[in-house]
Structures are given as C-alpha cells and as structure tokens.
Design a protein around this motif. Structure first.
Motif, mmCIF file in Angstrom:
data_model
loop_
_atom_site.group_PDB
_atom_site.id
_atom_site.type_symbol
_atom_site.label_atom_id
_atom_site.label_comp_id
_atom_site.label_asym_id
_atom_site.label_seq_id
_atom_site.Cartn_x
_atom_site.Cartn_y
_atom_site.Cartn_z
ATOM 1 N N CYS A 1 0.824 -1.212 0.000
ATOM 2 C CA CYS A 1 0.000 0.000 0.000
ATOM 3 C C CYS A 1 0.856 1.260 0.000
ATOM 4 O O CYS A 1 0.435 2.301 -0.525
ATOM 5 C CB CYS A 1 -0.936 0.001 1.211
ATOM 6 N N GLY A 2 2.055 1.190 0.569
ATOM 7 C CA GLY A 2 2.960 2.328 0.494
ATOM 8 C C GLY A 2 3.391 2.602 -0.933
ATOM 9 O O GLY A 2 3.461 3.759 -1.379
ATOM 10 N N VAL A 3 3.676 1.536 -1.678
ATOM 11 C CA VAL A 3 4.012 1.688 -3.098
ATOM 12 C C VAL A 3 2.793 2.168 -3.877
ATOM 13 O O VAL A 3 2.893 3.011 -4.778
ATOM 14 C CB VAL A 3 4.548 0.361 -3.667
ATOM 15 N N LEU A 4 1.616 1.642 -3.530
ATOM 16 C CA LEU A 4 0.380 2.064 -4.181
ATOM 17 C C LEU A 4 0.115 3.543 -3.950
ATOM 18 O O LEU A 4 -0.374 4.250 -4.843
ATOM 19 C CB LEU A 4 -0.792 1.230 -3.662
ATOM 20 N N SER A 5 0.452 4.028 -2.764
ATOM 21 C CA SER A 5 0.267 5.448 -2.456
ATOM 22 C C SER A 5 1.093 6.320 -3.405
ATOM 23 O O SER A 5 0.601 7.344 -3.903
ATOM 24 C CB SER A 5 0.667 5.719 -1.002
ATOM 25 N N ALA A 6 2.338 5.911 -3.674
ATOM 26 C CA ALA A 6 3.164 6.657 -4.627
ATOM 27 C C ALA A 6 2.578 6.576 -6.031
ATOM 28 O O ALA A 6 2.597 7.562 -6.784
ATOM 29 C CB ALA A 6 4.590 6.111 -4.610
ATOM 30 N N GLY A 7 2.045 5.407 -6.401
ATOM 31 C CA GLY A 7 1.424 5.272 -7.711
ATOM 32 C C GLY A 7 0.201 6.156 -7.871
ATOM 33 O O GLY A 7 -0.013 6.768 -8.929
ATOM 34 N N LEU A 8 -0.621 6.256 -6.818
ATOM 35 C CA LEU A 8 -1.783 7.131 -6.869
ATOM 36 C C LEU A 8 -1.368 8.598 -7.011
ATOM 37 O O LEU A 8 -2.036 9.376 -7.699
ATOM 38 C CB LEU A 8 -2.617 6.951 -5.596
ATOM 39 N N ALA A 9 -0.266 8.958 -6.371
ATOM 40 C CA ALA A 9 0.234 10.330 -6.497
ATOM 41 C C ALA A 9 0.642 10.633 -7.937
ATOM 42 O O ALA A 9 0.369 11.719 -8.457
ATOM 43 C CB ALA A 9 1.416 10.545 -5.552
ATOM 44 N N VAL A 10 1.291 9.670 -8.586
ATOM 45 C CA VAL A 10 1.694 9.856 -9.983
ATOM 46 C C VAL A 10 0.467 10.007 -10.875
ATOM 47 O O VAL A 10 0.388 10.912 -11.720
ATOM 48 C CB VAL A 10 2.571 8.673 -10.448
ATOM 49 N N LEU A 11 -0.526 9.124 -10.697
ATOM 50 C CA LEU A 11 -1.729 9.194 -11.517
ATOM 51 C C LEU A 11 -2.473 10.520 -11.308
ATOM 52 O O LEU A 11 -2.927 11.151 -12.273
ATOM 53 C CB LEU A 11 -2.648 8.022 -11.186
ATOM 54 N N SER A 12 -2.590 10.950 -10.063
ATOM 55 C CA SER A 12 -3.320 12.188 -9.769
ATOM 56 C C SER A 12 -2.610 13.401 -10.358
ATOM 57 O O SER A 12 -3.246 14.275 -10.971
ATOM 58 C CB SER A 12 -3.472 12.358 -8.256
ATOM 59 N N SER A 13 -1.304 13.475 -10.187
ATOM 60 C CA SER A 13 -0.562 14.634 -10.684
ATOM 61 C C SER A 13 -0.543 14.674 -12.210
ATOM 62 O O SER A 13 -0.741 15.731 -12.818
ATOM 63 C CB SER A 13 0.862 14.614 -10.141
ATOM 64 N N PHE A 14 -0.315 13.508 -12.830
ATOM 65 C CA PHE A 14 -0.297 13.473 -14.287
ATOM 66 C C PHE A 14 -1.673 13.835 -14.854
ATOM 67 O O PHE A 14 -1.766 14.564 -15.844
ATOM 68 C CB PHE A 14 0.131 12.086 -14.769
ATOM 69 N N GLY A 15 -2.731 13.319 -14.233
ATOM 70 C CA GLY A 15 -4.069 13.658 -14.695
ATOM 71 C C GLY A 15 -4.363 15.140 -14.565
ATOM 72 O O GLY A 15 -4.949 15.746 -15.475
ATOM 73 N N LEU A 16 -3.958 15.745 -13.442
ATOM 74 C CA LEU A 16 -4.198 17.177 -13.237
ATOM 75 C C LEU A 16 -3.426 18.016 -14.241
ATOM 76 O O LEU A 16 -3.967 18.972 -14.820
ATOM 77 C CB LEU A 16 -3.804 17.564 -11.809
ATOM 78 N N MET A 17 -2.158 17.669 -14.469
ATOM 79 C CA MET A 17 -1.349 18.437 -15.409
ATOM 80 C C MET A 17 -1.873 18.315 -16.847
ATOM 81 O O MET A 17 -1.908 19.301 -17.591
ATOM 82 C CB MET A 17 0.114 17.965 -15.352
ATOM 83 N N MET A 18 -2.298 17.116 -17.227
ATOM 84 C CA MET A 18 -2.856 16.949 -18.569
ATOM 85 C C MET A 18 -4.176 17.697 -18.703
ATOM 86 O O MET A 18 -4.472 18.273 -19.750
ATOM 87 C CB MET A 18 -3.052 15.461 -18.867
ATOM 88 N N TYR A 19 -4.973 17.696 -17.644
ATOM 89 C CA TYR A 19 -6.240 18.437 -17.669
ATOM 90 C C TYR A 19 -5.983 19.938 -17.806
ATOM 91 O O TYR A 19 -6.754 20.646 -18.474
ATOM 92 C CB TYR A 19 -7.019 18.148 -16.393
#
Length: 290
Positions: free
Chosen positions: A14-32
């Motif tokens: 879940c710690g690794v998953l937390s970093a993955g969620l951060a990547v997905l959220s930031s990339f999605g926001l920047m692309m938006y």
C-alpha cells in the motif's frame, strides 16, 4: 517477519500504491490543465516512488516506536504520536523537493519546464496520500493485528506454538513461529547501533568539531565547483551503447572535426544575377571570405 499476523507485506504494498496514486493524480491534473507531456516526464514516477517509499518507512518506523510510549490498544494516541514524529520529516522532505522542481520551471527549455511541473506536483500529491491514505492503512493493519487475523486471508489464527507441526505450518498458520507473543516487537539491531554507538560517538566534542570542519571544506569545495562549471553536453551520452549515434559522432570527430563549423553567406535583398559584373563581385566576395 516469520509471523502470519505481524507480516506487513500488504502494508508495504500500500505504500508503493500510495506513490502510484500520487503519480496518476498529478499526471491527470497536469494533462487536464494542458501542460505538455514530454518524454522526459516518463522518468518522474521513479523519483516519486523513491520519495514515497522513504516516507512509508518513516511512518512505519514512527508507528512501531510509538508502542514504547503509548498503550498498544490506544490507536488514536499512537497515530497522534506517529504523526508528531513522522510528519515533520516528511514535510521537510516534500518542501525541499517541491521547491527544487518548481524552481526548475523558470528554465527556457519547454521540456525541462514540463518535467519539473509534473514532478513537483507529483511530490505534493505524494505528501497528501502519505498522510491520509497510508495513515488509514496503518490503522486498518493495526486492527487486523489486534484481532489476530492472517495477513493474507484475514482469518483468525492460533497464537500458541504447536511443536508437533512442521516449521512451515507454524510460520503460515499460527501467530508466531517461536514461543513469543505476536504483539512483541524486539528492538532492531540497526536501532541499537545508532542509539548505543553512532549517537554517542558524534556527540563527542572533538568529533563535532571535526564534522564542522569537514562541512566547511565541503561548502568551500561546492562554491569553487559552481564557479568552474560550464554548460555543454556530449550528445553521445544521450544514446545507448549500441546506438548508431555514437559511431556517427566518433566518425564526425575523427574525420571532420578539423574543418570546423560550416559557414554560410546570406545575401539579403534582390540581386541581379543576370549581370555578369554582379556575379563576379559575389565570386570575389566568396574568395575573400575563404
């Protein structure tokens, strides 16, 4: 841990998953927001993973340490103590990383600017997910341990040791493969080393003086190095070892480097090329330039 209760595989995942969620959220926001996605941005997840896992280790270490000051069953107090110890370190790490990458957005190179925007935003999301999502996972994992449930199937397991069974059975099917209680947490050898030897050694006044002198030398060397640094990059370093680009630049340096850069002459304006005297003048100009 060789215990089907104290095993923290899901906690680490879940710690690794937390970093993955951060990547997905930031990339999605920047692309938006319309920030261009360049090839260099593909390297950002590795940086976020490194910082996210580091924050995860800090949180787990402070959680395990809190059991010495607070009763194990008092989850709220333990979480408060965990955040008191871990949040400062995690916040400072995030602030320095975000500041470093957002300063990089001032560059004139669009690709570097996009990389810094994506990565800096990802660090912010990583910080948020660590203090929210991963903190919640810590509590859920603690509740599972309190109820003596298996780390994989979450079914209640026996705590007492069964010597008649095999060691593999004891590890996988009961609370602890030794006779210890599943709630015990022995002090880690690394913690003993830093507490009993490393810390007292560096608190010695002569060692502290030596550290200050070494740090002064380091700062002086860094300042000198900043005055000597020059811009430029060897394009061969950007290609793989078996790329044709490396051989191309090797041949270019070997056979054509003595000629120097190509020089071109531009005649600005209209020219009467039909006039022989004009053509002679241009030719003479070229010979003079050569």
């Amino acid at each position: 841990r060789l215990s089907c209760i104290r095993n923290n595989i899901w906690l680490a995942s879940c710690g690794v998953l937390s970093a993955g969620l951060a990547v997905l959220s930031s990339f999605g926001l920047m692309m938006y927001c319309g920030v261009p996605f360049v090839v260099t941005v593909a390297n950002a997840p590795f940086l976020i993973l490194g910082v996210g896992v580091d924050d995860m280790f800090i949180m787990i270490a402070c959680w395990e340490k809190s059991v010495k000051q607070i009763e194990k069953s008092d989850t709220k107090a333990r979480m408060g103590e965990t955040y008191t110890e871990a949040a400062v370190s995690v916040t400072i790490t995030t602030l320095t990383d975000v500041l470093a990458f957002f300063i990089g957005t001032w560059t004139a190179f669009p690709s570097v600017r996009s990389f810094c925007l994506y990565t800096g935003t990802a660090f912010i999301f990583c910080y948020i997910y660590t203090l929210t999502f991963f903190g919640a996972v810590l509590v859920l994992n603690h509740k599972r341990e309190e109820k003596n449930r298996h780390w994989l199937i979450c079914m209640p397991v026996k705590i007492d040791e069964n010597k008649s069974k095999s060691r593999l059975y004891n590890v996988c099917c009961i609370g602890n493969c030794s006779g210890e209680s599943s709630e015990s947490e022995p002090e880690h050898p690394v913690s003993k080393f830093f507490e009993r030897y490393y810390g007292p050694f560096f608190t010695n006044k002569w060692v502290k003086l030596l550290v200050v002198l070494l740090y002064g030398a380091y700062v002086g060397g860094s300042i000198y190095g900043c005055t000597q640094i020059r811009e430029g990059i060897d394009l061969r370093n950007l290609a793989t070892d078996d790329s044709y680009v490396i051989q191309y630049y090797n041949d270019d340096d070997k056979y054509f480097s003595k000629y120097g850069p190509r020089v071109m002459v531009v005649v600005n304006g209209s020219v009467d090329y039909w006039n022989a005297s004009v053509r002679v003048a241009i030719e003479n100009c070229m010979k003079s330039l050569e």
